[in-house]
Design an enzyme around this catalytic site. Structure first.
Site, short mmCIF file in Angstrom:
data_model
loop_
_atom_site.label_atom_id
_atom_site.label_comp_id
_atom_site.label_asym_id
_atom_site.label_seq_id
_atom_site.Cartn_x
_atom_site.Cartn_y
_atom_site.Cartn_z
N LYS A 286 -15.49 2.39 3.24
CA LYS A 286 -15.90 1.96 4.58
C LYS A 286 -17.41 1.81 4.65
O LYS A 286 -18.14 2.59 4.03
CB LYS A 286 -15.48 3.00 5.62
N GLY B 77 -1.82 8.35 1.77
CA GLY B 77 -3.03 8.40 0.96
C GLY B 77 -3.64 9.78 1.07
O GLY B 77 -3.30 10.55 1.98
N LEU B 78 -4.54 10.09 0.16
CA LEU B 78 -5.27 11.35 0.25
C LEU B 78 -6.59 11.10 0.97
O LEU B 78 -7.38 10.24 0.54
CB LEU B 78 -5.54 11.92 -1.15
N GLY B 79 -6.85 11.82 2.06
CA GLY B 79 -8.16 11.77 2.72
C GLY B 79 -9.19 12.42 1.83
O GLY B 79 -8.87 13.32 1.04
N ASP C 177 -8.45 7.51 0.39
CA ASP C 177 -9.24 7.00 1.52
C ASP C 177 -10.67 7.53 1.41
O ASP C 177 -10.93 8.70 1.67
CB ASP C 177 -8.61 7.47 2.83
N ILE D 32 0.86 -1.19 0.00
CA ILE D 32 0.00 0.00 0.00
C ILE D 32 0.90 1.24 0.00
O ILE D 32 1.92 1.25 0.71
CB ILE D 32 -0.93 -0.03 1.25
N PRO D 33 0.58 2.25 -0.81
CA PRO D 33 1.40 3.47 -0.76
C PRO D 33 1.42 4.05 0.66
O PRO D 33 0.41 4.04 1.37
CB PRO D 33 0.67 4.41 -1.72
N ALA D 34 2.59 4.52 1.07
CA ALA D 34 2.81 4.94 2.46
C ALA D 34 2.08 6.23 2.83
O ALA D 34 2.14 6.66 3.99
CB ALA D 34 4.30 5.11 2.69
N TYR E 89 -19.01 9.95 3.49
CA TYR E 89 -18.46 11.25 3.07
C TYR E 89 -19.32 11.90 1.98
O TYR E 89 -19.15 13.06 1.65
CB TYR E 89 -17.00 11.12 2.60
N HIS F 213 -16.38 1.21 9.56
CA HIS F 213 -15.98 2.59 9.88
C HIS F 213 -15.90 2.83 11.40
O HIS F 213 -14.97 3.45 11.90
CB HIS F 213 -16.99 3.55 9.23
N1 NAP Z 1 -11.82 6.33 9.95
C1 NAP Z 1 -12.33 7.41 10.48
O1 NAP Z 1 -13.22 7.35 11.35
C2 NAP Z 1 -11.85 8.77 10.03
C3 NAP Z 1 -12.11 9.88 10.85
C4 NAP Z 1 -11.64 11.12 10.42
C5 NAP Z 1 -10.93 11.24 9.22
N2 NAP Z 1 -10.71 10.13 8.44
C6 NAP Z 1 -9.96 10.24 7.16
O2 NAP Z 1 -8.75 10.94 7.40
C7 NAP Z 1 -8.65 12.04 6.50
C8 NAP Z 1 -7.82 13.15 7.09
O3 NAP Z 1 -8.34 13.60 8.33
P1 NAP Z 1 -8.89 15.08 8.56
O4 NAP Z 1 -9.44 15.61 7.28
O5 NAP Z 1 -9.75 15.02 9.75
O6 NAP Z 1 -7.64 15.91 9.04
P2 NAP Z 1 -6.14 16.27 8.59
O7 NAP Z 1 -5.76 15.53 7.38
O8 NAP Z 1 -5.33 16.14 9.82
O9 NAP Z 1 -6.26 17.82 8.30
C9 NAP Z 1 -6.75 18.31 7.09
C10 NAP Z 1 -6.53 19.81 7.04
O10 NAP Z 1 -5.14 20.11 7.09
C11 NAP Z 1 -4.79 21.04 6.09
N3 NAP Z 1 -3.51 20.64 5.51
C12 NAP Z 1 -3.17 19.40 5.01
N4 NAP Z 1 -1.92 19.41 4.56
C13 NAP Z 1 -1.44 20.67 4.74
C14 NAP Z 1 -0.20 21.29 4.46
N5 NAP Z 1 0.81 20.63 3.92
N6 NAP Z 1 -0.07 22.61 4.79
C15 NAP Z 1 -1.06 23.28 5.37
N7 NAP Z 1 -2.28 22.74 5.66
C16 NAP Z 1 -2.45 21.45 5.35
C17 NAP Z 1 -5.87 20.96 5.03
O11 NAP Z 1 -6.16 22.25 4.52
P3 NAP Z 1 -6.10 22.55 2.92
O12 NAP Z 1 -7.23 21.80 2.28
O13 NAP Z 1 -6.26 24.03 2.86
O14 NAP Z 1 -4.76 22.09 2.45
C18 NAP Z 1 -7.08 20.40 5.76
O15 NAP Z 1 -7.98 21.38 6.12
C19 NAP Z 1 -10.10 12.38 6.18
O16 NAP Z 1 -10.24 13.17 5.02
C20 NAP Z 1 -10.69 11.00 6.06
O17 NAP Z 1 -10.39 10.44 4.79
C21 NAP Z 1 -11.15 8.90 8.84
#
Ligand code: NAP
Length: 334
Positions: free
Chosen positions: A88, A25-27, A55, A21-23, A60, A119
């Site tokens: 999920k 992923g894009l959320g 992911d 798996i790629p190390a 979503y 999930h």
């Molecule tokens: N399994 C689960 O229950 C669960 C729960 C929560 C999340 N997830 C998954 O995890 C993914 C990521 O989590 P998350 O969206 O909560 O939080 P995150 O990835 O920690 O934070 C996303 C935020 O960080 C900013 N960001 C990202 N890279 C950046 C960089 N290099 N410089 C500056 N800002 C940056 C983004 O803004 P910009 O868009 O402006 O770059 C975005 O608003 C989700 O999208 C989802 O796929 C899974």
């Protein structure tokens, strides 16, 4: 078309099956802020700069748009076998896993998923965008027999060839022990909250020791999460002086450092971003020179045990606190 800026040599990580798996992923959880179209555009843009792992999740609300994007990606950037797509099953569908998976496959316009996750371990439905005080009237605690009924249909998906791997998400050590005891097909991965202020060292080690891959969500500390998912005690990873100091030395954004640290620690982060500069920087961080051992020790020392996604909506009786969802005393509350 893969862009000239495309990052090459992105590391991969082996699962217990031997698949890689790629190390990173894009959320794709756009939350309340980003439309399905914006997230779908980010999927294409990210693939063009070298992402191969996405992911997704039915909840979503954007799998149809991402499905269109993946068609574009396969036509212009990379064939299906070079992509890693996770989805999920949501909490209202634990009793209809096959149908839910088929719906995701149809929306994503795929024949198979690389990874399909349960999930949350609770079947407690709540409407999207609801407040943390919202409770499902039929809410239940974790009931292992019920979870295993769901898991059996997850296993059936593998047998039918609809998914290559199955896994868990938002689990704890006591719950994972039970699943490992009773599963025919063991979880390939556990998706869990992981960032410098919430390193979950015990669960992280347990997951790795038992042959599962830790996939780390909210790796940047989810700085733009909805107001309803914040509490006054929450801390901010990207403002931590240690993160700010090391990032400044390397000339990268503190968010990018969080992603870099995650990959080097051995979890697979899935940072969300719709901003090309940011998702490119996160990908580049996986191939730039490693952090020093001292950097890794310094970041290990800033863990604050600060869980951001507490899951309050899953609580099943009055007068509970969110800690009851996470088996903090080593047992599963009923
Ligand atoms: N399994 C689960 O229950 C669960 C729960 C929560 C999340 N997830 C998954 O995890 C993914 C990521 O989590 P998350 O969206 O909560 O939080 P995150 O990835 O920690 O934070 C996303 C935020 O960080 C900013 N960001 C990202 N890279 C950046 C960089 N290099 N410089 C500056 N800002 C940056 C983004 O803004 P910009 O868009 O402006 O770059 C975005 O608003 C989700 O999208 C989802 O796929 C899974």
């Amino acid at each position: 078309m893969t862009s000239e800026k495309a990052v090459t040599g992105v590391p991969t990580v082996a699962l217990r099956s031997g698949a890689r798996i790629p190390a990173i992923g894009l959320g794709t959880f756009g939350s309340d802020r980003f439309s399905p179209q914006q997230v779908a555009e980010a999927v294409v843009g990210a693939a063009e700069v070298g992402y191969r792992h996405f992911d997704c999740a039915s909840v979503y609300g954007n799998e149809k748009e991402i499905g269109e994007a993946l068609q574009t990606v396969q036509a212009t950037v990379a064939p299906r076998e070079d992509l890693w797509i996770t989805s999920k099953v949501w909490n209202d569908s634990h009793h209809r896993v096959i149908e839910s998976c088929e719906q995701s496959l149809s929306d994503l316009r795929l024949d198979y998923l690389d990874l399909y996750l349960v999930h949350w371990p609770f079947p407690n439905f709540h409407p999207p965008h609801c407040d943390v005080t919202s409770r499902s009237p039929g809410a239940k605690p974790y009931i292992h027999d019920d979870y295993m009924k769901t898991w059996r249909t997850m296993e059936e998906l593998v047998k039918r060839g609809l998914v290559k791997h199955i896994g868990t998400s938002n689990m704890t050590i006591p719950k994972l022990r039970l699943v490992m005891r009773d599963a025919e097909i063991l979880p390939a991965a556990n998706e869990m909250e992981l960032h410098p202020h919430f390193q979950q060292p015990e669960l992280f080690e347990f997951v790795k020791k038992n042959g599962m891959l830790p996939i780390g969500y909210s790796p940047v500390g989810s700085p733009k999460r909805p107001e309803r998912d914040t509490t006054p005690d929450d801390t901010v990873d990207i403002e931590d002086p240690v993160i700010v100091r090391i990032a400044a030395r390397l000339g990268i954004h503190p968010a990018t450092l969080c992603v870099k640290w995650a990959v080097q620690r051995g979890q697979v982060p899935i940072p969300f971003s719709v901003t090309p500069r940011n998702y490119l920087a996160n990908l580049q961080a996986t191939v730039s020179p490693p952090l020093t051992d001292q950097d890794m020790r310094d970041i290990a020392a800033i863990d604050r045990n600060c869980r951001l996604i507490k899951g309050q909506v899953f609580l099943w009786k009055d007068n509970q606190t969110w800690e009851d969802l996470w088996d903090v005393n080593g047992t599963i509350p009923q």
